[in-house]
Design an enzyme around this catalytic site. Structure first.
Site, mmCIF file in Angstrom:
data_model
loop_
_atom_site.group_PDB
_atom_site.id
_atom_site.type_symbol
_atom_site.label_atom_id
_atom_site.label_comp_id
_atom_site.label_asym_id
_atom_site.label_seq_id
_atom_site.Cartn_x
_atom_site.Cartn_y
_atom_site.Cartn_z
ATOM 1 N N GLU A 91 62.543 33.422 -30.150
ATOM 2 C CA GLU A 91 61.294 33.782 -29.994
ATOM 3 C C GLU A 91 61.290 35.411 -29.581
ATOM 4 O OE1 GLU A 91 58.735 31.371 -27.474
ATOM 5 O OE2 GLU A 91 59.286 29.573 -28.638
ATOM 6 N N CYS A 325 57.684 30.676 -22.630
ATOM 7 C CA CYS A 325 59.089 30.767 -23.224
ATOM 8 C C CYS A 325 59.610 29.700 -23.948
ATOM 9 C CB CYS A 325 59.966 31.229 -22.070
ATOM 10 S SG CYS A 325 61.383 31.739 -22.691
#
Length: 357
Positions: A91, A325
């Site tokens: 990501e 996250c």
């Protein structure tokens, strides 16, 4: 692929350092090769052998990282699911005000109990070239003047690659050294190696509790350094570099959001060159944690301000698109509902009195 490998492949064509620097500068800044050149065509400033090799090199660089999906958030951020050349995904997050958060590992060995990234452990390291490629992707979408190594992974566990990426972005990428932020749970090697670099980054330190026993439970595989000593190490770094330490504190309801914990912050950070970033937990269906109420977050922030601690509240970017996250990657992998063994229990995490009275 390491960035040094890219340099070596160009050097093998007979290219000099000035030619290699030109190519790296164009790539890291996501600009055409002729951008900024006094003579606008590559044949006027690059040797023939390097020009011949460039198409294959450019294709190789483009294949390092591609955007599989993009998820704009209501807060102005945009979360990117980035596919690497081997099919693994990481990501990256385009942040408001020209920032970019990038990943340094696929998975993570620290195993923070509130984080989705480390639930399957460490799968592999992200190479220095793959880190820079994330920046190139971000710059292809919007202006990026600040890069934080704060995405998936623990940068201190991939030190050589991270430092190589930081050096490249600071030397060729046009990013100010203080705008390159190395985030860590705390590792003695960080305080030894970072000040010795050509490009010295700012430091963000994941604290999350001032109580050693609770911090060890929340960050079970982080180095066992007492929070008091950790802050002293960080303070020395701050005074040496001239950059304030950015302390990260994921606020979890009933765990580390008591006034006793806030008093611990005051005790540790009073007089320190520091900023405390309170990050309200971004809830997931698979972890048994909760986000404190807005009223309580406001109370804690005002309490710290009143005690003289510079404090900000930073929500995870793109909360409406799995902003925590590792959450977007986990959803994409169709992880499903956690088993009883995977689900984290809060009962053993004891916290102090929560009242602000």
């Amino acid at each position: 692929m390491r960035l040094e490998t890219i340099r070596q492949s160009m050097r093998a064509t007979g290219a000099k350092d000035c030619h290699i620097d030109r190519v790296l500068r164009a790539w890291t800044q996501a600009k055409p090769l002729e951008s900024g050149a006094r003579r606008h065509q590559p044949e006027n400033f690059l040797p023939q052998a390097l020009r011949t090799a460039l198409p294959a090199l450019q294709e190789e660089l483009s294949a390092l990282a591609r955007v599989r999906s993009e998820h704009p958030g209501e807060d102005g951020s945009s979360r990117l699911l980035v596919e690497l050349a081997d099919g693994q995904t990481v990501e990256s997050v385009l942040l408001p005000r020209d920032g970019l958060c990038i990943s340094t590992q696929i998975g993570c060995a620290v195993g923070c109990t509130f984080c989705m990234t480390g639930r399957d452990g460490l799968l592999r390291q992200v190479s220095s070239a793959e880190m820079v490629a994330q920046v190139v992707l971000g710059r292809g979408r919007r202006k990026v003047t600040r890069v934080v190594f704060m995405g998936m992974g623990e940068p201190s566990h991939n030190m050589d690659n991270v430092l190589e990426a930081i050096d490249t972005l600071g030397t060729y990428g046009g990013i100010g050294h203080k705008n390159l932020v190395f985030s860590t749970v705390g590792d003695r090697r960080v305080f030894d190696r970072l000040p010795q670099q050509r490009v010295v980054p700012a430091l963000a330190l994941s604290l999350h509790s001032t109580r050693a026993e609770l911090r060890a439970e929340l960050l079970p595989k982080a180095p066992h350094i007492d929070p008091t000593e950790l802050v002293e190490l960080a303070e020395h770094y701050a005074r040496t570099t001239g950059y304030p330490i950015q302390y990260q504190w994921t606020l979890i309801d009933g765990i580390n959001d008591s006034i006793e914990e806030m008093d611990g912050i005051v005790r540790l950070l009073t007089g320190k060159y520091a900023i405390m970033n309170l990050i309200p937990y971004n809830a997931t269906a698979t972890l048994d944690y909760r986000r404190p109420s807005l009223e309580h977050i406001t109370t804690l922030t005002k309490y710290l301000h009143a005690k003289g601690i510079r404090t900000t509240v930073r929500n995870s970017a793109g909360q409406d698109v799995d902003g925590g996250c590792g959450q977007l990657r986990a959803r994409t992998l169709d992880a499903g509902t956690a088993t009883d063994a995977q689900k984290i229990s809060l009962k053993h995490l004891k916290t102090g009195t929560r009242s602000a009275a």
